[in-house]
Design an enzyme around this catalytic site. Structure first.
Site, PDB file in Angstrom:
ATOM      1  N   CYS A 241       0.885  -1.158   0.072  1.00  0.00           N
ATOM      2  CA  CYS A 241      -0.025  -0.062  -0.125  1.00  0.00           C
ATOM      3  C   CYS A 241       0.751   1.398  -0.051  1.00  0.00           C
ATOM      4  CB  CYS A 241      -0.869  -0.163   1.255  1.00  0.00           C
ATOM      5  SG  CYS A 241       0.079  -0.436   2.519  1.00  0.00           S
TER       6      CYS A 241
ATOM      7  N   ASN B 127       2.706  -0.844   5.886  1.00  0.00           N
ATOM      8  CA  ASN B 127       3.042  -1.075   4.462  1.00  0.00           C
ATOM      9  C   ASN B 127       4.222  -1.907   4.260  1.00  0.00           C
ATOM     10  OD1 ASN B 127       3.502  -1.103   1.759  1.00  0.00           O
ATOM     11  ND2 ASN B 127       4.554   1.001   1.557  1.00  0.00           N
ATOM     12  N   GLY B 128       3.731  -3.331   3.881  1.00  0.00           N
ATOM     13  CA  GLY B 128       4.744  -4.077   3.656  1.00  0.00           C
ATOM     14  C   GLY B 128       3.934  -5.453   3.804  1.00  0.00           C
TER      15      GLY B 128
ATOM     16  N   MET C  55      20.366 -27.272 -15.834  1.00  0.00           N
ATOM     17  CA  MET C  55      19.222 -27.679 -16.452  1.00  0.00           C
ATOM     18  C   MET C  55      18.290 -27.722 -15.396  1.00  0.00           C
ATOM     19  SD  MET C  55      20.087 -27.716 -19.773  1.00  0.00           S
ATOM     20  CE  MET C  55      18.907 -28.443 -20.495  1.00  0.00           C
TER      21      MET C  55
ATOM     22  N   GLU D 154      16.635 -12.250 -20.405  1.00  0.00           N
ATOM     23  CA  GLU D 154      17.375 -10.886 -20.271  1.00  0.00           C
ATOM     24  C   GLU D 154      18.674 -10.940 -20.510  1.00  0.00           C
ATOM     25  OE1 GLU D 154      16.722  -7.995 -16.706  1.00  0.00           O
ATOM     26  OE2 GLU D 154      18.710  -8.945 -16.660  1.00  0.00           O
TER      27      GLU D 154
ATOM     28  N   LYS E 235      15.026 -21.541  -9.995  1.00  0.00           N
ATOM     29  CA  LYS E 235      15.536 -21.074  -8.932  1.00  0.00           C
ATOM     30  C   LYS E 235      14.710 -19.942  -8.168  1.00  0.00           C
ATOM     31  CE  LYS E 235      19.030 -18.929 -11.688  1.00  0.00           C
ATOM     32  NZ  LYS E 235      20.254 -18.264 -11.874  1.00  0.00           N
TER      33      LYS E 235
ATOM     34  N   CYS F  87      29.594 -26.846 -22.857  1.00  0.00           N
ATOM     35  CA  CYS F  87      28.692 -27.662 -23.618  1.00  0.00           C
ATOM     36  C   CYS F  87      29.131 -28.198 -24.999  1.00  0.00           C
ATOM     37  CB  CYS F  87      27.632 -26.550 -24.001  1.00  0.00           C
ATOM     38  SG  CYS F  87      26.209 -27.206 -24.944  1.00  0.00           S
TER      39      CYS F  87
END
Lengths: 461, 1473
Positions: free
Chosen positions: B11, B233-234, B481, B897, B943, B1119
């Protein structure tokens, strides 16, 4: 680990061909501890260890012992390697790794597979040299099992039963133990001392060994059934196939196994029948499998003047291990591909003429298979002093077993339950070539292990 | 429970006080105005009018109330109280209230129904509107004021208890000094709702105000805040643990205010069925009512970080250490304003995760709020402007008209009692009584070690992959993986009991913590001993035995025992111990019960205080009760019998091999763990490897370290910073155990898929015991099993990406025909029941339709997305192949990302989905503008709750260019988005993104966990367009193994929960749903559709098509197939093609068509959300499991049908955009615009930047093209994602997130009235910036310049954690910084002007080094700094800058230059390339 980007695949060193031909000793010099480490460090340690899952009939803990030896932990490597395998130092020498673990190795795509076989053999060799022992509890149960046949399947079964402390008595018709490992595989591939070392081990662990005892002669199968809680039949497939052509019964035409056995007996000190002497002769071997290679290379060591291999298909389609083909070439074998024998006859010169026709391979059919077809009017003669037929093996039927209720298929192979190795007789287990037809030592070892484990579950509850 | 009644909330909040205590009406008006100006921090329900709740807690408006009384012809005495009552049954409840009052010597003067104007209410709020009464109460006899207050509290608690079953009955306030006005109303309408508030006689001296943002749409009247003493707030992450402890903490408490009998009447002190904030309020109120000091009451519950903070005054530390014996932190992000009627104050959590800004005006008012500028205070009236930093508090005493700052409060606290002395005399650290740890190893030697290891599932794999790395590195091992093994419930292999538990993690409504870089706020310290009387401070409460870790070594364990043994000189009765063995022979449940009885008996009759559960009793006959079960059960039995407060539970167990198992034990009540088998295993391993004693000791020490780090990591995932808060917090989802077990052992944890009961668990234990003791016929050559939990070793746990499956997919990739695909499909079809979806079969009311009538493949493949995999994780070849394949199919690839080469934009290699994650790597205006969908990754299946790290060696020149850094620099992604600590923050980021790219859909990626439905509803209310629910099995380039395995749930649970919850909240039609995780064939897709997903993500299978063999070495840059690597040589082995991926997904779509045809449907859309088409398979394997929750049906639409625009249409900037459009059309022109701005104008500059990027990409406009002069207080995200060519000059101040993600341009902020050291911008400014300049003539808030990778900034001071994770750019701080400066900083440079010589203590020196630049050697730094300062001074005329420049030679000596230890870049980026 994962050093494959820096280190290439390196196979164990071989003696020079000329030197190899002087004797029946093994041709490879296996790795030193440094080398075995370097080679093992190449392993990727895959999340999906294809070598073990797809590549190995015994599902050996390959990545684990590679890691252990790379980590300089010989004992751990030795234990890991011997946990699942009854004789890793033997399989490391004679398995066709290119078709199995090394063929499945992820690095086989472009980097060069890990030298799994050589490393496997090296680990146990080094460990035994260092005095390491395999733990056996000693016979500690009342259950007794008889094993018929001392070949790979039988040894494997005995090994695992003894590890569980179950008493094992083994019957072998030959004078030396080991079956195929002793008589079928020449010493330049597998030193006989390595086989006998295994038997020494097993005997120390409680194995009772009866050599020169053929079941059905000195003692009968029903007798064994009565005397033991169960028996394991691992009698192999020893009946050499013939070609079904005119002239194959000539005295100069012989079956591969007869030749190899005679040679091995000779090396054990027996005087051999002179018809197996190859000194100065032109020898032709028909067939393209590993047994053919063994015959060719034995004949070369035996002093044959010229050794030729006849095979119906081409080099790419040879069923045996590529490694063995290479060795045979190096040692001087002449290969004659795409020929199919039609008749063997004695020429007036006293030499044999093998009349062959040229063949070719058809286009791939729907299943991707190519058939052999004869090229018309291509017959010609190949001269030889000796012809050895290495065309595969069939199972020798054992009527005593069938009479007891053990069922066989139409090729006389014993039928078994895939989970336990039990035949249709409740006390008879089987495995190896007598169930599969001629197959690999490693699959026989897996069969022996399967039966042993099933017997433990059954008798030890 | 109706899913719409589950909620989380965050809030906007604040307080306004007249410090000189002069009541006035203006203060009320301003409070309401402030509330209205934070509308964007709250939310509105689907009816457009019902707010999630807002309200005011005011000082008593005596004048107004006198007037009201006069109207009733009653005159109020001096001393009176008012109860505000919500009721739906006044006839019954008001008399009952009166009766209880009179029993407590209180008399009701009169009752007034509060007038309400229902025009203010939305439909929903109106339907729930209670009747609201104010009851005027006076003492019935002459009593002291304090006694009156006590009676008011006592009476209220009694009334509440009486009507506890009535959800509509509620008493918002009952006080002599405070009165509450609150409701389900938007702040705009609060005055309309309560006409009282418009009365000019309503004069007050202070008000706490609050606006709520709840994730659900069925808010309740009583949940509106402020509560009785606080506005919060939290979110309290440790709430379960705090509530558990609150239930026993006061069992034996004596109070100075109440008699024992009265205390009993007050209990239970926590109300049921309320929010976390309300529980905290209950707790604070209870303490205040019992005479606990105002400041001690709140600081005991919300303490600052102390364990790992240097330079805290020893006495202050002592106060907190003393207090911690009785009170554990209520842990989580929090800004709490509170009052007891006299004091009014605000406190911030230890990590400063919520904003709280204050101003003190010249007319003696104190305003605290989430944002600056909420009441338009004229600049000249601001006497002081500041913000609370982490763990700080500010307060006012209205009696004396004084303001207390943190330092005043600290001084008061630490001087109030001789805490230091008390502690010195009574508190001991166990570590003091031993030499070094791990010297004594006799307790780690067991003759039958290997048997025990086998029983505890310590396989060779565990030794190699878990224990050995712990021994070597002192931390948890990393893998890659995803997890492709079955749930413990469905496994046919030996599994650990703790496998049934899945760790909870923070997403959206609270942030996880970074346990490495922000370790300063965390602590693992524990204390043994009773808690005494928590209400009165006595010396005896200092009687504690402490340990710095919940993990015991033999020495510590032994040392603990010496205090508890009456035969030994150290003995103290409060540490008396007894050891209980946890074995059973048969009948697990009965044995468990008997064990608990023994414990209770020992505690009750023999005064045992330390209960030790020891499982070193395994043998041929004895099996072990799972330790978690024993701990959980005994914990609850102790609570039930009112004995819990006496006891510390210690587990001596072989089950704890990794931090996860330890977390489970601690989460259900264990205080400490002695993991003997782990030590023994490590010792045996080390000795086998012939490690010398020194190394062995080090190895054991490392194991211990790894456990500590691991537990920190697990706690941090949930945003919890202390072990004492984590204990009992039950932060796990349990999958597959029965209600019977969970109710008696693990209450408080959600149970998914109710299943195995005591008997079934016992059967599993029997099976293992039999295997070890009966069926291990052979003498092992290798003593341990190999194991296959992490890798697919033959003969062990099932893996869905096993070699056979992978090989078959490769075969298919070669041939690409249906036949090979079908072989693969049948492998999957025949895998048995391994995953949740395998347990569900199809059923249909329809008869089959011909397949020709089913929609074509292309209509299905356009619903497919590729999972987010960044360039960096993947090689460019693989990354582009996925993009091209997905574009070909009409689906969407997700770039992950890490940026994308602009050359790919507008081609068929462009990723349609651009991801924005916590690292903000490569997130630029051009990048965002190239997306059709922007995905905010809140968590990652592999994760959740963790950040990541791209090691320097993987940062190739291409990667470096795209991520705006230098090759070879390690790039760290923080666990949280530093601009999302709560749901309103997420709404703000979504708003930012909708400005930069109005055309893109905004999706939010969550990970499946219980409660994700609630989160999803909140995300929908934050105006997202799409929600992705990821399964726990998602892949990753690198993650700790325990995270891969134990965090997050299968998607089936989360998806169905999200779908149901969205429907129940009428939000489903606003957002589309996607799921991913382990899907391989059409069957999976159709099941996902039926559970509510409209689109489907594929990750690992696509990589397999490109050649991946699941080697699981992505994190090693090895890899072999050139996919997960940047290495040229490895990449030359890449064999992937676009066609392989296309063909696979077409085959999957073909499956979908086949299934639809059989079920009689013509399109996939028809079956979306139709979970009625699924049924549990009829097989004995599933007999125990209950799938009804997944298959639960709710009415309503099943797919997205409507847009979900923010209520704020940003007309402010749209209008400006029109005005400046000529410059965009003709970049050679220049233009200046001027505007007044206020805090409601958010994300200013972003819309225009987006428009610039649309045409010019990241190049932007020429430098001087656009100048915008602003005046006032800018809203959040000023200049977010700013493009080159824009200059923003702000005369005034900014709020949070200034210059977030800025790529170019300039932001210059100069307060209208300059005050040295005054705050001028808020928190998290410049987060993820990739370029541009920010000059601020004032100080900045917490986390300044976090993840900056290119911007140049100058500010005059910062809060904590400045320059965290920075990888580039330059930051100059001309003033004080907070703590933890430069944590995780791997690039760029910072200059800090350290006039008071305390900077070095605040620097996190792990990765950076601070150097002086007043020596010739550092000429470069000196010159660079000077040029920046000159430029800064020219722009801002800052007096500080002037002073420095005027005397540069002198002042230079006070500067530090901070650079990464392995600096790779040139200091001045312009001198690069």
């Amino acid at each position: 680990m994962q050093s494959f980007t820096e280190t290439g695949r390196q196979e164990p060193e071989k003696f020079e061909a000329t030197q190899r031909l002087q004797n029946f000793d093994e041709i490879y010099r296996f790795f030193t501890s440094r080398m075995v480490r370097k080679q093992s460090e190449r392993c990727v340690q895959c999340g999906d260890p294809f070598c073990a899952t797809i590549g190995c009939p015994l599902q050996n803990y390959i990545p684990q012992w590679l890691e252990a030896i790379a980590d300089r932990d010989l004992e751990r490597a030795f234990r890991l390697s011997n946990e699942s395998s009854p004789f890793p130092e033997i399989l490391g020498r004679i398995c066709p790794q290119g078709h199995l673990c090394e063929g499945a190795c992820t690095l086989d795509d472009g980097y060069g597979a890990i030298t799994i076989g050589a490393i496997e053999a090296t680990i146990t060799d080094l460990a035994f040299d260092a005095g390491m022992q395999l733990p056996f509890p000693g016979v500690r149960h009342n259950t007794r099992i008889a094993i018929v046949g001392s070949g790979p399947a039988g040894i494997s079964c005995a090994h695992f039963l003894l590890r569980a402390g179950i008493g094992v008595t083994m019957y072998e018709q030959a004078e030396h133990a080991g079956g195929l490992l002793t008589y079928g595989i020449p010493g330049f591939k597998l030193d006989k001392k390595i086989v006998s070392r295994r038997f020494d081990l097993l005997q120390q662990a409680g194995l009772e060994m009866h050599l020169g005892q053929q079941i059905g002669k000195q003692i009968s199968y029903p007798q064994l059934i009565d005397d033991y809680d169960a028996i394991f039949v691992g009698i192999g497939a020893t009946k050499g196939r013939k070609a079904g052509i005119v002239g194959e019964d000539l005295p100069e035409v012989m079956l591969a196994m007869d030749y190899l056995i005679a040679k091995q007996q000779q090396l054990f000190g027996k005087t051999a029948d002179p018809r197996f002497m190859m000194q100065g002769k032109r020898v032709v071997v028909v067939g393209g499998g590993d047994t053919a290679m063994d015959c060719l290379r034995t004949a070369l060591r035996d002093g044959a003047e010229e050794v030729t291999c006849l095979y119906r298909r081409d080099e790419a389609n040879m069923p045996g291990s590529h490694k063995e083909f290479q060795n045979a070439v190096e040692e001087g074998t002449i290969f004659d591909f795409n020929v199919s024998p039609r008749e063997i006859r004695r020429e007036s010169t006293g030499l044999l003429c093998i009349e062959v026709e040229q063949t070719r391979l058809t286009e791939k059919d729907a299943d991707g298979r190519q058939r052999v077809e004869i090229i018309p009017d291509s017959a010609h003669c190949i001269a030889a002093d000796i012809v050895i037929l290495a065309l595969g093996f069939d199972v020798t039927p054992v009527t005593e077993l069938t009479e007891m209720g053990v069922t066989c298929n139409r090729w006389d192979q014993l039928e078994i339950d895939p989970a336990s190795g039990l035949t249709s007789h409740p006390k008879v287990y089987a495995g190896g070539d007598c169930f599969r037809g001629a197959d690999l030592v490693v699959t026989a070892a897996a069969d022996g292990r399967r039966a042993a484990l099933a017997m433990m579950r059954r008798f030890l509850g | 429970m109706n899913p719409a009644e589950k909620f989380r909330d965050n809030c906007g909040f604040g307080l306004l006080a007249q410090i000189d205590n002069q009541p006035n009406h203006q203060l009320l008006k301003d409070s309401i105005k402030a509330l209205k100006r934070m509308m964007h921090r709250g939310a509105i329900a689907a009816d457009g009018k019902t707010g999630d709740g807002s309200g005011l807690l005011c000082s008593m408006p005596v004048g107004f109330l006198n007037k009201v009384a006069d109207e009733q012809e009653i005159s109020l005495p001096e001393q009176f109280a008012v109860a505000v009552i919500f009721t739906s049954d006044p006839k019954k409840q008001l008399p009952a209230f009166e009766k209880l009052c009179s029993r407590n010597d209180l008399q009701i003067l009169f009752t007034r129904e509060v007038p309400v104007n229902t025009d203010a209410l939305g439909e929903y709020a109106l339907s729930r509107l209670p009747q609201i009464f104010q009851v005027f109460v006076v003492p019935a006899a002459l009593i002291a004021t304090r006694r009156l207050d006590a009676l008011l509290y006592l009476t209220r608690k009694e009334v509440e208890k009486q009507f506890a079953d009535d959800p509509n009955f509620y008493i918002p306030s009952f006080s002599r000094t405070l009165i509450s006005y609150k409701g389900l109303v938007m702040p705009t309408y609060i005055e309309t709702l309560f006409p009282d508030l418009m009365d000019p006689d309503f004069e007050i001296t202070f008000a706490l105000f609050h606006q709520r943002f709840s994730t659900n749409t069925l808010p309740q009247w009583k949940l509106a805040q402020p509560l009785r003493a606080i506005a919060h707030n939290g979110e309290i992450n440790s709430i379960q643990g705090n509530r558990f402890k609150a239930r026993y903490k006061f069992t034996n408490a004596r109070s100075t205010v109440f008699t024992d009998d009265e205390i009993a009447r007050i209990m239970p002190l926590l109300e049921e069925g309320v929010s976390d904030s309300a529980s905290l309020d209950n707790m604070i109120e209870f303490k205040l009512a019992n005479g606990v000091d105002f400041f001690k009451a709140i600081r005991g519950l919300v303490p600052p970080a102390r364990h790992n903070v240097a330079n805290m005054p020893a006495k202050l530390r002592a106060f907190y250490e003393y207090t911690s014996g009785a009170y554990e932190p209520w842990d989580g992000p929090a800004a709490i304003s509170l009052t007891d009627g006299r004091y009014i104050g605000c406190v911030l959590d230890r990590n400063g995760l919520r904003p709280a800004k204050y101003i003190i005006t010249t007319d003696n008012r104190l305003l605290i709020s989430s944002e600056y500028g909420v009441i338009d205070t004229p600049a000249e009236m601001v006497r002081e402007r500041g913000r609370l930093q982490s763990g700080q508090m500010i307060a006012a005493d209205l009696n004396s008209g004084q303001i207390f700052y943190t330092r005043d409060i600290d001084r008061y606290l630490m001087e109030s009692q001789p805490y230091n002395q008390w502690l010195t005399e009574h508190t001991y650290y166990l570590q003091e009584f031993i030499g070094r740890q791990f010297c004594e190893d006799k307790d780690y030697r067991y003759p039958d070690l290997e048997t025990t290891q086998r029983y505890h599932n310590i396989t060779s794999e565990v030794m190699d992959l878990i224990i050995r790395p712990m021994m070597a590195d002192g931390k948890e091992p990393v893998g890659s993986m995803g997890d492709d093994t079955p749930l413990a419930a469905f496994s046919d292999q030996q599994r650990n009991f703790c496998d049934f538990f899945k760790q909870k993690f923070a997403q959206v409504t609270n942030p996880p913590i970074d346990p490495l870089r922000e370790k300063a706020v965390m602590s693992t310290t524990i204390g043994f001993g009773g808690i005494g009387n928590p209400l009165i401070e006595t010396k005896s409460r200092a009687m504690r035995l402490k340990s710095v870790s919940p993990f015991l070594s033999y020495e510590i364990y032994h040392s603990l025992l010496t205090f508890g043994d009456p035969q030994l000189p150290r003995f103290e009765a409060c540490y008396k111990y007894r050891i209980f063995h946890t074995d059973f022979h048969s009948d697990l449940q009965t044995t468990l019960h008997q064990l608990a009885e023994q414990v209770l008996e020992a505690v009750n009759n023999d005064g045992v205080r330390i209960v030790i559960l020891d499982d070193r009793v395994l043998n041929q006959k004895s099996k072990l009760i799972p330790m978690a079960m024993a701990i959980g059960y005994i914990n609850r039995q102790l609570l039930k019998t009112n004995l819990r407060q006496h006891v510390s539970l210690v587990a001596v167990t072989g089950e704890v091999i990794d931090p996860h198992a330890a977390a489970v034990l601690i989460g259900y009540g264990a205080i400490a763990i002695y993991p003997w088998l782990l030590y023994a295993s490590a010792l045996a391993l080390g000795e086998k490897r012939n490690q010398p004693p020194r190394e062995l000791r080090k190895a054991l020490q490392n194991v211990y370290q790894a456990l500590n780090k691991g537990i920190l990591k697990i706690m941090s995932k949930m945003g919890i910073s202390t072990v004492s808060s984590y204990r009992n917090a039950a932060l796990f989802d349990i999958i597959g155990l029965s209600h019977g077990i969970v109710d008696v052992c693990f209450k408080g944890s959600p149970l998914l898929l109710p299943g195995l009961g005591f008997q079934e668990i016992e059967e599993r234990i029997d099976k293992v015991h039999r295997k070890i003791f009966v069926e291990s016929y052979m003498m092992p050559v290798y003593p341990l099993e190999i194991g296959g939990y992490y890798r697919d070793n033959p003969g062990f746990e099932y893996h869905d990406f096993n070699s056979w499956h992978v090989t078959q997919l490769h075969r298919f990739a070669e041939n690409r025909n249906r036949e090979e695909y079908l072989k693969f499909r049948s492998m999957i079809d025949n895998r048995g029941i391994r995953y949740v979806r395998d347990a569900l079969g199809f059923k249909s009311p329809h008869s089959p339709v011909p397949i020709e009538q089913v929609e074509p493949v292309a209509a299905i493949t356009c619903r497919f997305d590729s999972a987010a995999m960044s360039l960096g994780a993947l090689s460019p070849e693989a990354h582009e192949a996925l993009a091209e394949a997905m574009n070909h199919l009409g689906g969407r690839s997700n770039c992950g990302e890490g940026g994308e080469d602009a050359a790919r934009f507008n081609t068929n290699r462009n990723s349609r989905i651009k991801q924005i994650a916590s690292g903000r790597f490569g997130v630029t205006p051009g990048y965002l503008r190239s997306a059709e969908e922007i995905q905010i990754k809140l968590a990652q299946g592999a994760k959740p709750g963790e950040g990541g790290q791209l090691p320097g060696e993987k940062v190739s020149p291409l990667i470096a260019r795209l991520r705006f850094t230098i090759p070879g620099v390690t790039l760290i992604s923080p666990p949280p988005h530093h601009d999302i600590y709560s749901i309103e923050d997420l709404a703000q980021l979504i708003f930012d993104l909708k400005q930069i790219n109005p055309k893109a859909k905004i999706s939010v990626k969550l990970v499946s966990t219980e409660g994700v439905g609630t989160i999803a509803a909140g995300v929908a209310k934050a105006n997202a367009d799409k929600i992705v629910i990821s399964g726990h099995d998602g892949g990753t380039g690198a993650a700790p193994l325990s995270s891969l395995k134990y965090a997050g749930n299968p998607w089936e649970f989360g998806l169905s929960e999200a779908h149901i919850s969205l429907k129940a909240n009428n939000l489903r039609e606003l957002v589309s749903l996607q799921t991913d995780g382990g899907m391989k064939i059409g069957r999976d897709v159709v099941k996902a559709a039926m559970l509510g997903a409209e689109s489907y993500g594929f990750g690992t299978p696509l990589l397999v098509l490109l050649g991946c063999k699941l080697l699981r070495v992505c994190h090693l840059n090895r890899c072999t197939v050139g996919i997960a690597t940047q290495d040229e040589n490895l990449r030359s082995h890449y064999i992937g093609t676009v066609g392989k991926v296309v063909s696979y997904l077409e085959n999957v779509a073909e499956d979908v068509r086949e299934i639809l045809a059989v079920l009689g449907f013509r399109s996939l859309e028809e079956v979306i959300g139709r979970c009625d088409l699924l049924e549990k398979l009829d097989t004995p394997l599933l007999n125990h499991f209950d799938f009804s929750e997944i298959l639960h049906q709710v009415d309503g639409g099943n797919v997205r049908t409507r847009d979900n625009p923010p209520f704020d249409d940003n007309s402010f900037e749209k209008e400006l955009l029109k005005e400046i459009y000529p410059v965009i059309k003709n970049p050679l022109t220049e233009m200046v615009a001027e505007r007044d701005i206020s805090n409601v104008n958010r994300s200013f500059g972003t819309l225009i930047s987006g428009e610039i990027a649309r045409f010019y990409g990241d190049t932007g406009l020429p430098k001087e093209a656009l100048t915008i002069r602003l005046r006032g207080v800018a809203g959040q995200s000023l200049g977010a994602f700013l493009s080159e060519g824009m200059s923003i000059f702000l005369r005034g101040v900014g709020n949070d997130y200034v210059g977030k993600g800025m790529h170019g341009g300039r932001i210059i902020i100069i307060p209208e009235v300059y005050q040295a050291g005054a705050s001028a911008v808020g928190n998290t400014c410049l987060y993820g910036a990739t370029g541009g300049k920010l000059f601020v003539a004032g100080t900045a808030g917490e986390r300044f310049g976090v993840r900056n990778s290119g911007a140049l900034a100058v500010v005059e001071g910062t809060g904590d954690h400045a320059c965290e994770y920075m990888t580039g750019g330059t930051v100059v701080v001309l003033g004080e910084t907070g703590i933890n400066f430069g944590a995780g900083m791997t690039g760029g440079a910072a200059f800090v002007y350290d006039r008071s010589k305390n900077f070095i203590d605040r620097l996190n020196q792990q990765l950076v080094v601070a150097r002086r630049i007043d020596v010739d050697e550092d000429n470069e730094g000196r010159l660079y700094l000077k040029s920046i300062l000159i430029s800064y001074y020219n722009r801002t005329a800052s007096p500080v800058a002037k002073a420095v420049l005027d005397d540069f030679r002198e002042e230079l000596a006070y500067f530090w230059m901070v650079t990464p230890k392995d600096m790779k870049a040139p200091l001045n980026p312009k001198e690069g390339d």
